[in-house]
Each structure stands twice: as structure tokens, then as C-alpha cells.
Design an enzyme around this catalytic site. Structure first.
Site, mmCIF file in Angstrom:
data_model
loop_
_atom_site.group_PDB
_atom_site.id
_atom_site.type_symbol
_atom_site.label_atom_id
_atom_site.label_comp_id
_atom_site.label_asym_id
_atom_site.label_seq_id
_atom_site.Cartn_x
_atom_site.Cartn_y
_atom_site.Cartn_z
ATOM 1 C CG ASP A 118 2.370 8.702 -17.800
ATOM 2 O OD1 ASP A 118 1.666 9.528 -17.189
ATOM 3 O OD2 ASP A 118 2.845 7.678 -17.263
ATOM 4 C CE1 TYR B 178 -3.233 2.991 -20.876
ATOM 5 C CE2 TYR B 178 -4.635 2.079 -19.165
ATOM 6 C CZ TYR B 178 -4.048 3.162 -19.785
ATOM 7 O OH TYR B 178 -4.295 4.428 -19.298
#
Length: 285
Positions: free
Chosen positions: A63, A124
Site C-alpha cells: 500500500d 513483513y
């Protein structure tokens, strides 16, 4: 669904990283905003002197504002173009791209490779500090400041209930026709020597906003606003909870993407395209 490379083309793997601060995410936007995909595709077209833009496929779309250290993409290039430019492509891309995006490796991909569908996990990291003085100015673009003291043991206890294969609808922004079933392989917090708390979040795949929603729920546990069992109850409810805060993107970095052995790439490619359901579930999710 076949993912065969067209005759006359070669599939090329790119390993890359970027600082997401000034990008409107990975994927190209109709409004023309700056994106990582757009920058790299433009650079490829320029350095190979091509009239056509060759489209990239990425392991995980990030994003707006999210960073990547170990992103992977692929692009199918004409055989003649690849043969002409392969030895100089990396250096030419370095000269063309802005300094906030780097391609570190460019090589012909093994048979069956697909940057997105061949991946077996993505890892992540989300970084937070509860230092009363705030964030180190040199880390401000990559670390979230949480203005409440955090109990890391409580966050790890809460995280344990979320690991495994579940329907993460409560922690995802729904997309039409997309499943929210994922296998969360690892979710844990550690404190670095500099005091920054780092969450490792590893799964076979992620749905939209999943990592930042999970982190938001665990921070609410860490600062005492919710009990340790709350994130698990939210997961079990299966619907978005307005109390689950999607934390800001700048603390999140895609660290690494994992792939199986070369001989298993094609099989994984096909398997990952199948829509998933949980054991005992009925119908589509």
C-alpha cells in the site's frame, strides 16, 4: 490456468527494495500517481529503448507508504531484447531509477516461476517505539511512535491465538470474489537493542490491510486498552470490528519472500490460484 511464457519471450526475475514514503503504493494508478511499478516499468522501457511497456508481476502489492527490503517481481521480455541488454541492465536501471527504489538482481527465472503465485510465504516487519521522547529522527520514516507504554509479553500472548490457518475477515478489507482465508505462520514481537519493538509477521499470503490491522489489535492489548484474549475473539467473530485500528503504513516493511525449490515452482503456481476454504466450511468465502 496456464502461466506458460509466450514463444519468443523469456521470464526475468527482479529482486528490489524501496522506501515507500513518496509512492502511492506498488500498483499503477489510473490517476497517474507515482507508484513503484510505474517507475520500474518506465525505467525498463527507457534503458532498453523499447516502444512497448512490459508489465511487472509482483510477489505482494504494498500500500501507499509501505516499504520493501525484499520485494520480488517478474517481467516477460522478448528473447532478443533480453539477450541484448541482460549484462548491462542492472547498472542501467541504477542510473535511471530514483534513489528511493533499487533493483538488486536481474536474472532469467527458472521454469514455472511466477513472482506472485509461486511464493510460499511473505515476511513483513512492523516497527514501533513507546519511548516517551518519541522516535529517533533518523528512523522516523520507518518506526511508529505509540504514545502509551507497551507490554510486549501481553502482545506476544495475544499473538499466539492468531497463528495458524483462519478466516481473517475480521482483519482484512474485503475485496469482491477474494478469499480471506490465510495461514499465519509466525506472529511475534521482539525488542531490538535500540528499544524499538519489531513484529515479525509471516504468512503464505496476506489480504488487504491484514498486517496493519493485526498490529493495531496487538498494540491495543499492549497498552492495556483491551485484554489479551480480545484479538482472538475478534478473529472468531469473523467480521470487522470498529475497534481494530489499521496502524499507519510507514512502520511496515516487506522483508522477504520465500519460494520452493525450482522443481516445485510450477505446482505451487497452480495450487496458489485455487480458492481456499476452511475444513467443514460450506460455499465460497
Amino acid at each position: 490456468m496456464s502461466d506458460d511464457v509466450q514463444d519468443g519471450f523469456v521470464r526475468v526475475r527482479l529482486d528490489l527494495s524501496y522506501d515507500g514514503k513518496d509512492f502511492s503504493g506498488w500498483a499503477k494508478q489510473k490517476q497517474g500517481q507515482r507508484t513503484v511499478q510505474g517507475d520500474i516499468e518506465d525505467a525498463l522501457r527507457t534503458v532498453t529503448r523499447s516502444k512497448e511497456t512490459y508489465e511487472l508481476t509482483v510477489a505482494g502489492r504494498t500500500d501507499s507508504g509501505v516499504h520493501a527490503r525484499g520485494q520480488v517481481a517478474h517481467v516477460d521480455l522478448p528473447v532478443e531484447l533480453w539477450a541484448e541488454h541482460r549484462d548491462k541492465l542492472l547498472r542501467r536501471l541504477a542510473g535511471r531509477l530514483s534513489h528511493d527504489v533499487r533493483v538488486w538482481r536481474v536474472e532469467e527465472a527458472p521454469a514455472g516461476f511466477n513472482a506472485r503465485f509461486s511464493a510460499i510465504w511473505r515476511r513483513y516487519a512492523y516497527r514501533v517505539t513507546d519511548n516517551p521522547g518519541g522516535v529517533d529522527p533518523l528512523q522516523r520514516g520507518h518506526v511508529l511512535w505509540h504514545d502509551w507504554a507497551l507490554d510486549m509479553d501481553a502482545m506476544n500472548e495475544a499473538a499466539a491465538s492468531l497463528v495458524g490457518e483462519h478466516d481473517f475477515a475480521a482483519y482484512c478489507k474485503r475485496r469482491e470474489g477474494a478469499t480471506t482465508i490465510r495461514t499465519l505462520q509466525e506472529l511475534r514481537w521482539e525488542q531490538r537493542p535500540d528499544g524499538v519493538m519489531e513484529a515479525t509477521v509471516k504468512a503464505d499470503a496476506f489480504c488487504h490491510n491484514m498486517v496493519r490491522s493485526l498490529v493495531g489489535a496487538l498494540l491495543f492489548v499492549g497498552d492495556g486498552h483491551r485484554p489479551v484474549d480480545w484479538p482472538g475473539k475478534v478473529l472468531a467473530a469473523g467480521v470487522r470490528d470498529s475497534a481494530v485500528h489499521v496502524v499507519r503504513p510507514h512502520g511496515l516493511t516487506l522483508e522477504e519472500v520465500g519460494y520452493p525449490a525450482d522443481e516445485l515452482l510450477a505446482a505451487r503456481n497452480l495450487e496458489a490460484r485455487n480458492k481456499r476454504s476452511l475444513p467443514g466450511s460450506v460455499g465460497c468465502c
